[in-house]
Design a protein around this motif. Structure first.
Motif, PDB file in Angstrom:
ATOM      1  N   LEU A 269      75.028 -19.941  37.335  1.00 13.42           N
ATOM      2  CA  LEU A 269      76.092 -19.017  37.723  1.00 13.42           C
ATOM      3  C   LEU A 269      75.632 -18.064  38.820  1.00 13.42           C
ATOM      4  O   LEU A 269      76.310 -17.851  39.843  1.00 13.42           O
ATOM      5  CB  LEU A 269      76.552 -18.240  36.476  1.00 13.42           C
ATOM      6  CG  LEU A 269      77.785 -17.361  36.601  1.00 13.42           C
ATOM      7  CD1 LEU A 269      79.008 -18.194  36.927  1.00 13.42           C
ATOM      8  CD2 LEU A 269      78.009 -16.588  35.313  1.00 13.42           C
ATOM      9  N   ASN A 270      74.455 -17.519  38.616  1.00 13.36           N
ATOM     10  CA  ASN A 270      73.922 -16.553  39.579  1.00 13.36           C
ATOM     11  C   ASN A 270      73.608 -17.224  40.926  1.00 13.36           C
ATOM     12  O   ASN A 270      73.930 -16.711  42.005  1.00 13.36           O
ATOM     13  CB  ASN A 270      72.662 -15.910  39.008  1.00 13.36           C
ATOM     14  CG  ASN A 270      72.136 -14.794  39.879  1.00 13.36           C
ATOM     15  OD1 ASN A 270      72.846 -13.827  40.149  1.00 13.36           O
ATOM     16  ND2 ASN A 270      70.895 -14.919  40.348  1.00 13.36           N
ATOM     17  N   GLY A 271      73.013 -18.424  40.912  1.00  9.29           N
ATOM     18  CA  GLY A 271      72.616 -19.110  42.145  1.00  9.29           C
ATOM     19  C   GLY A 271      73.804 -19.489  43.010  1.00  9.29           C
ATOM     20  O   GLY A 271      73.836 -19.188  44.215  1.00  9.29           O
TER      21      GLY A 271
ATOM     22  N   ILE B 279      80.108 -23.255  38.464  1.00 13.00           N
ATOM     23  CA  ILE B 279      80.226 -21.885  37.935  1.00 13.00           C
ATOM     24  C   ILE B 279      81.147 -21.863  36.715  1.00 13.00           C
ATOM     25  O   ILE B 279      80.852 -21.228  35.689  1.00 13.00           O
ATOM     26  CB  ILE B 279      80.750 -20.940  39.027  1.00 13.00           C
ATOM     27  CG1 ILE B 279      79.684 -20.769  40.117  1.00 13.00           C
ATOM     28  CG2 ILE B 279      81.140 -19.591  38.430  1.00 13.00           C
ATOM     29  CD1 ILE B 279      80.159 -19.982  41.309  1.00 13.00           C
TER      30      ILE B 279
ATOM     31  N   ALA C 150      76.856 -18.353  42.801  1.00  9.03           N
ATOM     32  CA  ALA C 150      77.633 -17.185  43.211  1.00  9.03           C
ATOM     33  C   ALA C 150      77.019 -16.522  44.439  1.00  9.03           C
ATOM     34  O   ALA C 150      77.723 -16.118  45.386  1.00  9.03           O
ATOM     35  CB  ALA C 150      77.721 -16.191  42.058  1.00  9.03           C
ATOM     36  N   PHE C 151      75.656 -16.403  44.453  1.00  9.92           N
ATOM     37  CA  PHE C 151      74.995 -15.817  45.625  1.00  9.92           C
ATOM     38  C   PHE C 151      75.141 -16.722  46.854  1.00  9.92           C
ATOM     39  O   PHE C 151      75.314 -16.251  47.989  1.00  9.92           O
ATOM     40  CB  PHE C 151      73.516 -15.571  45.330  1.00  9.92           C
ATOM     41  CG  PHE C 151      73.258 -14.255  44.664  1.00  9.92           C
ATOM     42  CD1 PHE C 151      73.474 -13.064  45.347  1.00  9.92           C
ATOM     43  CD2 PHE C 151      72.807 -14.195  43.345  1.00  9.92           C
ATOM     44  CE1 PHE C 151      73.241 -11.856  44.724  1.00  9.92           C
ATOM     45  CE2 PHE C 151      72.582 -12.985  42.729  1.00  9.92           C
ATOM     46  CZ  PHE C 151      72.794 -11.802  43.422  1.00  9.92           C
TER      47      PHE C 151
ATOM     48  N   ARG D 265      69.748 -18.542  29.748  1.00 11.35           N
ATOM     49  CA  ARG D 265      69.102 -18.522  31.059  1.00 11.35           C
ATOM     50  C   ARG D 265      69.620 -19.632  31.962  1.00 11.35           C
ATOM     51  O   ARG D 265      69.860 -19.418  33.167  1.00 11.35           O
ATOM     52  CB  ARG D 265      67.586 -18.647  30.909  1.00 11.35           C
ATOM     53  CG  ARG D 265      66.864 -18.538  32.246  1.00 11.35           C
ATOM     54  CD  ARG D 265      65.365 -18.745  32.105  1.00 11.35           C
ATOM     55  NE  ARG D 265      64.766 -17.680  31.321  1.00 11.35           N
ATOM     56  CZ  ARG D 265      64.169 -17.887  30.152  1.00 11.35           C
ATOM     57  NH1 ARG D 265      64.124 -19.107  29.642  1.00 11.35           N
ATOM     58  NH2 ARG D 265      63.642 -16.877  29.491  1.00 11.35           N
TER      59      ARG D 265
ATOM     60  N   LEU E 245      73.249 -18.948  33.196  1.00 12.76           N
ATOM     61  CA  LEU E 245      73.208 -17.747  34.020  1.00 12.76           C
ATOM     62  C   LEU E 245      72.513 -18.023  35.353  1.00 12.76           C
ATOM     63  O   LEU E 245      72.913 -17.487  36.407  1.00 12.76           O
ATOM     64  CB  LEU E 245      72.490 -16.618  33.270  1.00 12.76           C
ATOM     65  CG  LEU E 245      73.290 -15.926  32.170  1.00 12.76           C
ATOM     66  CD1 LEU E 245      72.418 -14.934  31.431  1.00 12.76           C
ATOM     67  CD2 LEU E 245      74.511 -15.220  32.759  1.00 12.76           C
ATOM     68  N   THR E 246      71.466 -18.848  35.313  1.00 11.60           N
ATOM     69  CA  THR E 246      70.782 -19.206  36.566  1.00 11.60           C
ATOM     70  C   THR E 246      71.722 -19.963  37.491  1.00 11.60           C
ATOM     71  O   THR E 246      71.793 -19.694  38.710  1.00 11.60           O
ATOM     72  CB  THR E 246      69.541 -20.049  36.247  1.00 11.60           C
ATOM     73  OG1 THR E 246      68.663 -19.294  35.413  1.00 11.60           O
ATOM     74  CG2 THR E 246      68.810 -20.432  37.526  1.00 11.60           C
TER      75      THR E 246
ATOM     76  N   CYS F 256      80.242 -20.842  32.794  1.00 12.02           N
ATOM     77  CA  CYS F 256      80.979 -19.823  32.033  1.00 12.02           C
ATOM     78  C   CYS F 256      81.471 -20.375  30.701  1.00 12.02           C
ATOM     79  O   CYS F 256      81.421 -19.692  29.669  1.00 12.02           O
ATOM     80  CB  CYS F 256      82.163 -19.315  32.865  1.00 12.02           C
ATOM     81  SG  CYS F 256      81.672 -18.307  34.279  1.00 12.02           S
TER      82      CYS F 256
END
Length: 709
Positions: free
Chosen positions: A507-509, A533, A511-512, A501, A504-505, A537
């Motif tokens: 990475l996701n944050g 990022i 990236a957006f 989590r 991924l959080t 990964c």
């Protein structure tokens, strides 16, 4: 009159012998039928000299006695045939044989009591004049058939036997052969030739011949062994004479002396009874000791021995202790040099050939247990009893028995008996030679067979219990592995939900943010976000690598390729795998040049990487991680020392379990708890010993023992 007294004494001797034979082993077919034969023979002897009983015997009386004599002769001969048949077979004949012979004997005996065999007999001036009945030819035919058949069975037994069995058969055959031949001559042949009977009475004196030979076979060669019965009878008689008689005489004297005092007489009676009850066991034991010294000093009590053996088997759970103690008792009683129970690998389910028993060393009998790996023919389960004397008797029928006999002689074994449990054969009883070089007699063999029955039950119960226990342990281990697997899956889910989590959080944050507001960020900010990022990964990749590594180990898909590896080069490669900031903390202290270890390079690298990662993670950033190597004869000791918080002693035993450091995740923000678990898996794969020393607030030292190349 003197003739009748002699025959009466002969009859009493036969009755006494019958009682001894029957009481020695009541459950044996041979003992029961031989005792019955002796009883009928005694009754036949009592029919001798009827003219001596009455001064002027009538023809009716003489005829009745002759018919009774014929009847007893028929019954004795029929039973003798069954005894001979059982003696030859070594067991009771089948029901068909017994039923047929007994039916024919009963019919012939009934006919002998009627006028079909003997119509009338008269006595005049010392001669018997016999008028035979219409069925008289059946009488000599029956006597010759049954008597001759019994002797034939004994002769066949003699031909197939050696040693004591052959001697027993010889004496029985000689005694009854002479008696039967003379009886036919005196009772049938001569009276038929002379027309009158003046010789049949002498047949009754001839009973002394088979009686003497049979008594000699009983006492010398232990036929239907009655030695124990003789000893016990003497002990009881001695107790009665020495102990019972004085008490009885004392009681009678006091009773007559105080006859006028009823109360005192009653008190004396009670005292005498109490003395008899209290002292009789001691008196009987004393009498038994005297009887044991006077009669057959080497004799043993079979019932007592088997009871002692059964007590050992029921009170001992350990098969070695139980069989060693039980065989020692039998070995001592029979005077054997050794007595062993061989349990083949087939019965132990692959645990080797067990040999448990005892051996005589001078005056001591020592128990022992061995596990033999040799493919000895003695360890082959077999049904019949095998004697060393069988080879000389020519009764070895197959190659396997011949090989076993050769093996028996090389080991000093004279007999092998199958040890059977309820489920079948479980072993072989190997009987050593006697100290006094005597052969085994039937009583010895019977005792050994009964010992085998009890040992078979004990061994089978132990083997079955061991098998069930191993199955239970295997099931428990399987259950434990399943529980661990289930717990492992649960822990994976928990770790995954936490560890995946966070990256991924991130990475996701980011990236957006870059996707929606790319133009609003400066170039330096964009590079910083891309660094976050990339790190996320890499973290995800590391987590997945650990899970995949554990999965491959648990699936058994990992194989080590052991090769000589330079230790200094290996440590340099490990250090190069860390970022410069972490690499500067790793210090090598006195690593000898040219030290090589036999290992799988890639898995040892992974092992050291995990240990150093843990050391870096759980120690202050300003403290070094020290690696030392010490070279010994056949191994190299490699240690990794950090100066972190340390580990409590009660937690050391659990650190190599998966997910045991989950409590540290929130503090350090990294770690799945699989690093040291992977270290343990690799250590098992490479046969590397890992030791840990740690004290709270003093740091931790991991020591690896590696094989020298």
């Amino acid at each position: 009159m003197i003739e009748f007294i002699i025959t009466a004494l002969e009859a009493l001797a036969l009755i006494a012998m019958a009682a001894l034979v029957f009481n020695s082993h009541r459950n044996r077919f041979l003992n029961r039928y031989f005792a019955l034969f002796l009883v009928f023979l005694a009754l036949w002897v009592l029919c001798g000299f009827p003219q001596a009983l009455v001064q002027e015997p009538s023809d009716y009386f003489i005829t009745l006695v002759f018919r009774l004599a014929h009847c007893m002769a028929v019954l004795a001969t029929g039973i003798f045939f069954l005894f001979g048949l059982g003696f030859y077979l070594g067991r009771a004949p089948g029901r068909t044989w017994r039923g047929s012979v007994l039916l024919a004997t009963a019919i012939m005996a009934f006919c002998s009591l009627s006028d079909l065999i003997v119509r009338s007999v008269s006595y005049d001036q010392g001669r018997f004049y016999i008028t035979n009945g219409t069925a008289f030819p059946l009488f000599p035919a029956f006597m010759i058939l049954c008597g001759g058949g019994g002797l034939l069975c004994i002769a066949l037994k003699r031909r197939e036997s050696i040693g004591p069995d052959r001697a027993r058969a010889t004496y029985i055959l000689l005694g009854f052969g002479i008696f039967l031949g003379l009886a036919i001559l005196l009772v049938i042949v001569l009276p038929g030739i002379m027309g009158s009977d003046i010789t049949s009475d002498y047949t009754f004196f001839l009973v002394i011949i088979p009686t003497g030979f049979t008594a000699y076979a009983i006492l010398k060669h232990h036929l239907l062994d009655v030695r124990l019965a003789i000893r016990r009878s003497f002990a009881y008689l001695l107790t009665l004479i020495i102990f019972g008689a004085p008490i009885f005489l004392s009681y009678m004297i006091f009773r007559f002396a105080f006859e006028s005092h009823p109360n005192l007489e009653t008190a004396i009676s009670i005292i005498a009874l109490a003395l008899a009850v209290a002292l009789s066991p001691s008196a009987l034991r004393w009498s038994n000791r005297i009887a044991a010294r006077l009669f057959f000093s080497g004799l043993y009590d079979e019932v007592g021995l088997l009871h002692e053996v059964s007590s050992i088997f029921t009170s001992t759970a350990n098969i070695r202790e139980g069989l060693a103690a039980a065989t020692a008792i039998i070995c001592d009683a029979l005077g054997l040099k050794q007595l062993q129970v061989a349990i083949p690998e087939e019965a132990t389910r692959g645990k080797g050939n067990w040999v448990i028993g005892c051996v005589r060393r001078e005056k001591d009998i020592l128990g022992f247990q061995e596990v033999e790996v040799s493919a000895s023919p003695l360890f082959l389960l077999h049904d019949p009893m095998l004697l060393d004397d069988d080879a000389n008797a020519g009764v070895v029928e197959d190659v396997r028995n011949a090989a076993m006999l050769l093996e028996m002689r090389s080991r000093g074994i004279i007999a092998c008996l199958p040890v059977r449990g309820p489920g079948g054969n479980v072993g072989i009883l190997m009987v050593g030679r006697k100290v006094k070089r005597r052969a085994l007699d039937p009583m010895d063999v019977d005792l050994l067979h009964r010992f085998c029955e009890r040992a078979g039950l004990f061994i089978e119960n132990y083997l079955l219990s061991s098998y069930l226990l191993s199955m239970f342990e295997e099931l428990s281990e399987t259950r434990k592995r399943l529980e661990e697997s289930d717990r492992f899956k649960t822990d994976i889910i928990n770790v995954t939900s936490h560890e995946l989590r966070t990256p991924l959080t991130i990475l996701n944050g980011y990236a957006f943010m870059l996707q929606d507001h790319y133009e609003r960020f400066a170039e330096d900010e964009r590079r910083q976000y891309l660094t976050y990022i990339t790190a996320s990964c890499e973290r995800l990749n590391a987590i997945l690598d650990q899970f995949l590594t554990v999965s491959r180990f648990q699936a058994g898909a990992i194989r080590a390729a052991l090769k000589p590896t330079d230790l200094l080069e290996l440590l340099a490669e490990v250090k190069a795998g860390f970022i410069p900031e972490q690499g500067r903390r790793i210090e090598s202290d006195a690593i000898p040049l040219g030290v090589r270890v036999l290992t799988d390079r890639s898995y040892l690298l992974l092992m050291l990487k995990n240990l150093i990662e843990n050391a870096i993670r759980f120690s202050p950033s300003e403290m070094p991680i020290i690696i030392k190597a010490e070279e010994k004869e056949r191994e190299v000791m490699l240690s990794i020392h950090d100066f972190g918080e340390g580990i409590a002693q009660e937690e050391l035993q659990d650190i190599f379990q998966p997910f045991t450091r989950l409590e540290e995740i929130d503090k350090h923000q990294v770690g799945t708890g699989l690093g040291l678990y992977i270290v343990r898996l690799i250590a098992d794969l490479l046969s590397v010993t890992v030791d840990v020393e740690s004290e709270p607030q003093e740091g931790t030292v991991f020591r690896l023992t590696l094989p020298h190349a």
